[in-house]
Design a protein around this motif. Structure first.
Motif, mmCIF file in Angstrom:
data_model
loop_
_atom_site.group_PDB
_atom_site.id
_atom_site.type_symbol
_atom_site.label_atom_id
_atom_site.label_comp_id
_atom_site.label_asym_id
_atom_site.label_seq_id
_atom_site.Cartn_x
_atom_site.Cartn_y
_atom_site.Cartn_z
ATOM 1 N N PRO A 78 0.868 -1.344 0.034
ATOM 2 C CA PRO A 78 -0.231 -0.124 0.184
ATOM 3 C C PRO A 78 0.777 1.289 -0.028
ATOM 4 O O PRO A 78 0.431 2.203 0.466
ATOM 5 N N HIS A 79 2.121 1.349 -0.623
ATOM 6 C CA HIS A 79 3.047 2.318 -0.614
ATOM 7 C C HIS A 79 2.404 3.593 -1.445
ATOM 8 O O HIS A 79 1.595 3.408 -2.291
ATOM 9 N N SER A 80 2.875 4.754 -0.983
ATOM 10 C CA SER A 80 2.230 5.896 -1.612
ATOM 11 C C SER A 80 2.736 5.980 -3.052
ATOM 12 O O SER A 80 1.908 6.790 -3.861
ATOM 13 N N ASP A 81 3.773 5.430 -3.289
ATOM 14 C CA ASP A 81 4.135 5.363 -4.929
ATOM 15 C C ASP A 81 3.586 4.329 -5.589
ATOM 16 O O ASP A 81 3.828 3.001 -5.224
ATOM 17 N N GLY A 82 2.946 4.595 -6.838
ATOM 18 C CA GLY A 82 2.329 3.321 -7.322
ATOM 19 C C GLY A 82 3.239 2.301 -7.981
ATOM 20 O O GLY A 82 2.857 1.196 -8.105
ATOM 21 N N LEU A 83 4.576 2.701 -8.537
ATOM 22 C CA LEU A 83 5.309 1.952 -9.001
ATOM 23 C C LEU A 83 5.959 0.755 -7.899
ATOM 24 O O LEU A 83 6.066 -0.513 -8.147
ATOM 25 N N VAL A 84 6.104 1.342 -6.675
ATOM 26 C CA VAL A 84 6.531 0.636 -5.477
ATOM 27 C C VAL A 84 5.425 -0.416 -5.048
ATOM 28 O O VAL A 84 5.492 -1.547 -4.908
ATOM 29 N N ARG A 85 4.137 0.269 -5.030
ATOM 30 C CA ARG A 85 2.873 -0.758 -4.923
ATOM 31 C C ARG A 85 2.902 -1.934 -5.991
ATOM 32 O O ARG A 85 2.726 -3.211 -5.472
ATOM 33 N N GLN A 86 3.157 -1.879 -7.023
ATOM 34 C CA GLN A 86 3.203 -2.689 -8.000
ATOM 35 C C GLN A 86 4.221 -3.779 -7.944
ATOM 36 O O GLN A 86 3.961 -5.063 -8.109
ATOM 37 N N ARG A 87 5.305 -3.248 -7.783
ATOM 38 C CA ARG A 87 6.417 -4.312 -7.656
ATOM 39 C C ARG A 87 6.325 -5.024 -6.418
ATOM 40 O O ARG A 87 6.647 -6.607 -6.544
ATOM 41 N N HIS A 88 5.861 -4.561 -5.303
ATOM 42 C CA HIS A 88 5.593 -5.742 -4.274
ATOM 43 C C HIS A 88 4.384 -6.368 -4.405
ATOM 44 O O HIS A 88 4.457 -7.520 -3.657
ATOM 45 N N LEU A 89 3.391 -5.799 -4.758
ATOM 46 C CA LEU A 89 2.111 -6.577 -5.144
ATOM 47 C C LEU A 89 2.615 -7.845 -5.665
ATOM 48 O O LEU A 89 1.960 -8.924 -5.649
ATOM 49 N N GLU A 90 3.484 -7.546 -6.854
ATOM 50 C CA GLU A 90 3.357 -8.861 -7.649
ATOM 51 C C GLU A 90 4.232 -9.729 -7.168
ATOM 52 O O GLU A 90 4.379 -11.039 -7.481
ATOM 53 N N GLN A 91 4.864 -9.431 -5.781
ATOM 54 C CA GLN A 91 5.688 -10.763 -5.033
ATOM 55 C C GLN A 91 4.611 -11.539 -4.095
ATOM 56 O O GLN A 91 4.796 -12.505 -3.622
ATOM 57 N N PHE A 103 -4.140 -7.714 1.727
ATOM 58 C CA PHE A 103 -3.222 -6.717 0.954
ATOM 59 C C PHE A 103 -3.462 -6.627 -0.357
ATOM 60 O O PHE A 103 -3.631 -5.682 -1.068
ATOM 61 N N VAL A 104 -3.721 -7.823 -1.235
ATOM 62 C CA VAL A 104 -4.121 -8.059 -2.633
ATOM 63 C C VAL A 104 -5.553 -7.447 -2.800
ATOM 64 O O VAL A 104 -5.629 -6.767 -3.772
ATOM 65 N N VAL A 105 -6.382 -8.059 -2.381
ATOM 66 C CA VAL A 105 -7.797 -7.544 -2.370
ATOM 67 C C VAL A 105 -8.153 -6.008 -2.171
ATOM 68 O O VAL A 105 -8.876 -5.445 -3.185
ATOM 69 N N GLN A 106 -7.216 -5.346 -1.239
ATOM 70 C CA GLN A 106 -7.441 -3.881 -1.053
ATOM 71 C C GLN A 106 -7.116 -3.138 -2.512
ATOM 72 O O GLN A 106 -7.858 -2.379 -2.817
ATOM 73 N N LEU A 107 -6.027 -3.677 -2.980
ATOM 74 C CA LEU A 107 -5.534 -3.366 -4.129
ATOM 75 C C LEU A 107 -6.326 -3.390 -5.403
ATOM 76 O O LEU A 107 -6.441 -2.660 -6.533
ATOM 77 N N ALA A 108 -7.098 -4.524 -5.383
ATOM 78 C CA ALA A 108 -8.181 -4.676 -6.517
ATOM 79 C C ALA A 108 -9.309 -3.654 -6.427
ATOM 80 O O ALA A 108 -9.834 -3.578 -7.618
ATOM 81 N N ILE A 115 -2.100 -2.133 -11.934
ATOM 82 C CA ILE A 115 -2.324 -3.012 -10.790
ATOM 83 C C ILE A 115 -3.384 -4.067 -11.151
ATOM 84 O O ILE A 115 -3.261 -5.237 -10.753
ATOM 85 N N LEU A 116 -4.481 -3.557 -11.359
ATOM 86 C CA LEU A 116 -5.570 -4.613 -11.507
ATOM 87 C C LEU A 116 -5.031 -5.799 -12.733
ATOM 88 O O LEU A 116 -5.402 -6.801 -12.395
ATOM 89 N N GLU A 117 -4.694 -5.311 -13.418
ATOM 90 C CA GLU A 117 -3.953 -6.394 -14.678
ATOM 91 C C GLU A 117 -2.981 -7.138 -14.018
ATOM 92 O O GLU A 117 -2.812 -8.498 -14.277
ATOM 93 N N SER A 118 -2.100 -6.705 -13.142
ATOM 94 C CA SER A 118 -1.125 -7.638 -12.568
ATOM 95 C C SER A 118 -1.828 -8.560 -11.616
ATOM 96 O O SER A 118 -1.315 -9.943 -11.735
ATOM 97 N N ILE A 119 -2.825 -7.923 -10.826
ATOM 98 C CA ILE A 119 -3.296 -9.056 -9.888
ATOM 99 C C ILE A 119 -3.996 -10.040 -10.788
ATOM 100 O O ILE A 119 -4.041 -11.235 -10.289
ATOM 101 N N GLN A 120 -4.753 -9.680 -11.936
ATOM 102 C CA GLN A 120 -5.589 -10.608 -12.484
ATOM 103 C C GLN A 120 -4.487 -11.721 -13.275
ATOM 104 O O GLN A 120 -4.838 -13.094 -13.137
#
Length: 201
Positions: A78-91, A103-108, A115-120
Protein backbone atom coordinates in the motif's frame (compact mmCIF):
# COMPACT_ATOMS: atom_id res chain seq x y z
CA UNK A 1 3.38 4.19 17.55
CA UNK A 2 3.71 3.53 13.81
CA UNK A 3 5.42 0.17 14.39
CA UNK A 4 2.58 -1.05 16.60
CA UNK A 5 0.08 -0.04 13.92
CA UNK A 6 1.92 -2.12 11.33
CA UNK A 7 2.32 -5.12 13.63
CA UNK A 8 -1.47 -5.04 13.94
CA UNK A 9 -1.72 -5.65 10.17
CA UNK A 10 -0.82 -9.32 10.70
CA UNK A 11 -2.02 -12.21 12.89
CA UNK A 12 -0.46 -12.39 16.34
CA UNK A 13 1.66 -15.43 15.48
CA UNK A 14 3.67 -13.27 13.05
CA UNK A 15 4.35 -10.41 15.48
CA UNK A 16 8.02 -11.27 16.06
CA UNK A 17 8.70 -11.60 12.32
CA UNK A 18 6.90 -8.32 11.62
CA UNK A 19 9.08 -6.56 14.18
CA UNK A 20 12.22 -7.96 12.54
CA UNK A 21 11.05 -6.50 9.21
CA UNK A 22 10.13 -3.15 10.73
CA UNK A 23 13.54 -2.93 12.41
CA UNK A 24 15.27 -2.84 9.01
CA UNK A 25 12.75 -0.63 7.19
CA UNK A 26 13.62 3.08 6.94
CA UNK A 27 11.76 5.32 9.34
CA UNK A 28 8.69 6.99 7.87
CA UNK A 29 8.25 10.74 8.06
CA UNK A 30 4.48 10.26 7.91
CA UNK A 31 2.52 7.71 9.94
CA UNK A 32 0.55 4.95 8.15
CA UNK A 33 -2.80 6.24 6.94
CA UNK A 34 -6.35 5.05 7.64
CA UNK A 35 -6.09 1.37 8.55
CA UNK A 36 -9.14 -0.77 7.81
CA UNK A 37 -10.10 -3.82 9.87
CA UNK A 38 -10.77 -7.26 8.39
CA UNK A 39 -10.72 -10.85 9.56
CA UNK A 40 -7.82 -13.13 8.71
CA UNK A 41 -9.00 -16.46 9.96
CA UNK A 42 -10.58 -15.73 13.33
CA UNK A 43 -8.37 -12.71 14.08
CA UNK A 44 -9.03 -9.06 13.34
CA UNK A 45 -6.14 -7.25 11.68
CA UNK A 46 -5.78 -3.58 10.70
CA UNK A 47 -4.36 -3.08 7.19
CA UNK A 48 -2.87 0.36 6.41
CA UNK A 49 -4.31 2.28 3.47
CA UNK A 50 -0.94 3.95 2.81
CA UNK A 51 2.63 3.76 4.06
CA UNK A 52 5.46 6.18 3.27
CA UNK A 53 8.78 4.43 4.06
CA UNK A 54 11.51 4.38 1.46
CA UNK A 55 12.25 0.96 -0.01
CA UNK A 56 14.94 -1.28 1.46
CA UNK A 57 18.15 -2.05 -0.44
CA UNK A 58 17.74 -5.39 -2.23
CA UNK A 59 20.56 -7.04 -0.29
CA UNK A 60 18.90 -6.20 3.04
CA UNK A 61 15.59 -7.69 1.90
CA UNK A 62 17.31 -10.86 0.69
CA UNK A 63 18.81 -11.43 4.15
CA UNK A 64 15.30 -11.88 5.60
CA UNK A 65 13.59 -15.27 5.89
CA UNK A 66 11.00 -16.24 3.29
CA UNK A 67 8.12 -15.38 5.64
CA UNK A 68 9.73 -12.05 6.53
CA UNK A 69 10.18 -11.20 2.87
CA UNK A 70 6.47 -11.93 2.36
CA UNK A 71 5.64 -9.58 5.24
CA UNK A 72 7.92 -6.93 3.74
CA UNK A 73 6.16 -7.14 0.37
CA UNK A 74 2.77 -6.91 2.09
CA UNK A 75 3.83 -3.80 3.98
CA UNK A 76 5.08 -2.05 0.83
CA UNK A 77 2.04 -3.02 -1.26
CA UNK A 78 0.00 0.00 0.00
CA UNK A 79 2.95 2.37 -0.59
CA UNK A 80 2.26 5.96 -1.62
CA UNK A 81 4.25 5.43 -4.85
CA UNK A 82 2.27 3.41 -7.40
CA UNK A 83 5.36 1.81 -8.94
CA UNK A 84 6.50 0.60 -5.51
CA UNK A 85 3.00 -0.75 -4.87
CA UNK A 86 3.03 -2.72 -8.09
CA UNK A 87 6.51 -4.18 -7.57
CA UNK A 88 5.66 -5.54 -4.15
CA UNK A 89 2.13 -6.59 -5.06
CA UNK A 90 3.52 -8.85 -7.77
CA UNK A 91 5.58 -10.63 -5.11
CA UNK A 92 2.59 -11.47 -2.91
CA UNK A 93 -0.40 -11.79 -5.25
CA UNK A 94 0.37 -15.43 -6.01
CA UNK A 95 0.76 -16.29 -2.32
CA UNK A 96 -1.81 -18.52 -0.65
CA UNK A 97 -0.88 -17.23 2.81
CA UNK A 98 -4.13 -15.98 4.39
CA UNK A 99 -2.38 -12.93 5.86
CA UNK A 100 -1.27 -11.75 2.39
CA UNK A 101 -4.75 -11.91 0.88
CA UNK A 102 -6.23 -8.64 2.30
CA UNK A 103 -3.29 -6.63 0.97
CA UNK A 104 -4.04 -7.92 -2.54
CA UNK A 105 -7.83 -7.57 -2.35
CA UNK A 106 -7.42 -4.01 -1.11
CA UNK A 107 -5.53 -3.14 -4.31
CA UNK A 108 -8.21 -4.80 -6.44
CA UNK A 109 -10.43 -1.89 -5.40
CA UNK A 110 -8.07 0.84 -6.57
CA UNK A 111 -7.97 2.88 -9.77
CA UNK A 112 -4.57 1.95 -11.24
CA UNK A 113 -5.31 -0.20 -14.27
CA UNK A 114 -1.82 -1.72 -14.43
CA UNK A 115 -2.20 -3.00 -10.88
CA UNK A 116 -5.57 -4.60 -11.68
CA UNK A 117 -4.00 -6.31 -14.68
CA UNK A 118 -1.08 -7.52 -12.54
CA UNK A 119 -3.41 -9.01 -9.94
CA UNK A 120 -5.50 -10.77 -12.56
CA UNK A 121 -2.38 -12.15 -14.24
CA UNK A 122 -0.73 -13.40 -11.06
CA UNK A 123 -3.88 -14.90 -9.53
CA UNK A 124 -3.99 -17.58 -12.21
CA UNK A 125 -4.57 -20.34 -9.62
CA UNK A 126 -7.97 -18.82 -8.83
CA UNK A 127 -9.18 -20.64 -11.94
CA UNK A 128 -8.50 -24.00 -10.29
CA UNK A 129 -11.24 -25.04 -7.88
CA UNK A 130 -8.90 -27.13 -5.75
CA UNK A 131 -6.02 -24.67 -5.48
CA UNK A 132 -4.82 -23.36 -2.12
CA UNK A 133 -4.98 -19.86 -3.57
CA UNK A 134 -8.68 -20.17 -4.41
CA UNK A 135 -9.40 -21.54 -0.95
CA UNK A 136 -7.50 -18.68 0.74
CA UNK A 137 -9.24 -15.95 -1.24
CA UNK A 138 -12.63 -17.58 -0.94
CA UNK A 139 -12.25 -17.88 2.83
CA UNK A 140 -11.19 -14.24 3.16
CA UNK A 141 -14.17 -12.95 1.19
CA UNK A 142 -16.57 -15.22 3.08
CA UNK A 143 -15.31 -13.79 6.38
CA UNK A 144 -15.38 -10.18 5.15
CA UNK A 145 -18.50 -9.74 3.00
CA UNK A 146 -18.89 -6.03 3.80
CA UNK A 147 -15.31 -5.24 2.86
CA UNK A 148 -15.61 -7.15 -0.41
CA UNK A 149 -18.90 -5.42 -1.26
CA UNK A 150 -17.16 -2.03 -0.79
CA UNK A 151 -14.33 -3.26 -3.01
CA UNK A 152 -16.82 -4.18 -5.73
CA UNK A 153 -18.45 -0.76 -5.58
CA UNK A 154 -15.07 0.95 -5.80
CA UNK A 155 -14.20 -1.04 -8.91
CA UNK A 156 -17.45 0.11 -10.51
CA UNK A 157 -16.86 3.75 -9.50
CA UNK A 158 -13.25 3.92 -10.65
CA UNK A 159 -14.05 2.34 -14.01
CA UNK A 160 -16.87 4.84 -14.49
CA UNK A 161 -14.71 7.83 -13.52
CA UNK A 162 -11.38 6.97 -15.15
CA UNK A 163 -11.92 4.33 -17.83
CA UNK A 164 -15.45 4.49 -19.22
CA UNK A 165 -14.02 5.87 -22.48
CA UNK A 166 -11.75 2.81 -22.81
CA UNK A 167 -14.09 0.11 -21.50
CA UNK A 168 -17.55 1.09 -22.69
CA UNK A 169 -19.07 -2.07 -21.21
CA UNK A 170 -18.27 -2.97 -17.59
CA UNK A 171 -17.81 -6.62 -18.53
CA UNK A 172 -14.73 -5.75 -20.61
CA UNK A 173 -12.97 -3.99 -17.72
CA UNK A 174 -10.13 -5.99 -16.06
CA UNK A 175 -11.58 -5.24 -12.63
CA UNK A 176 -14.80 -6.99 -13.64
CA UNK A 177 -12.97 -10.19 -14.59
CA UNK A 178 -11.04 -10.11 -11.33
CA UNK A 179 -14.20 -9.69 -9.25
CA UNK A 180 -15.82 -12.60 -11.08
CA UNK A 181 -12.91 -14.84 -10.06
CA UNK A 182 -13.08 -13.69 -6.45
CA UNK A 183 -16.84 -14.18 -6.25
CA UNK A 184 -16.46 -17.68 -7.66
CA UNK A 185 -13.86 -18.47 -4.99
CA UNK A 186 -16.24 -17.24 -2.27
CA UNK A 187 -19.11 -19.27 -3.74
CA UNK A 188 -16.96 -22.41 -3.67
CA UNK A 189 -15.95 -21.74 -0.08
CA UNK A 190 -19.52 -21.18 1.15
CA UNK A 191 -21.40 -23.52 -1.15
CA UNK A 192 -23.82 -20.82 -2.30
CA UNK A 193 -23.92 -18.10 -4.97
CA UNK A 194 -22.08 -14.99 -3.83
CA UNK A 195 -23.96 -11.64 -3.91
CA UNK A 196 -23.07 -9.30 -6.74
CA UNK A 197 -22.63 -5.52 -6.23
CA UNK A 198 -21.58 -4.75 -9.80
CA UNK A 199 -23.23 -4.73 -13.22
CA UNK A 200 -23.42 -8.16 -14.79
CA UNK A 201 -20.35 -9.27 -16.74
Amino acid sequence: MADDALVAAFPNQLASDVRVVLAVMPEAQIAPVSPFSVYVGDEVVAIPYRIYQDELPVEVARALTEAQQGILHCLYSPHSDGLVRQRHLEQIASSDEPWAVPFVVQLAGKYVLEILESIQRVLSDLLSKRSAQRLAYGDFIARNPGFFARTERRVVSYRSYYYRWKFLVFGTYPGCHLLELLRAAAADRTGRPWPRHTPSA
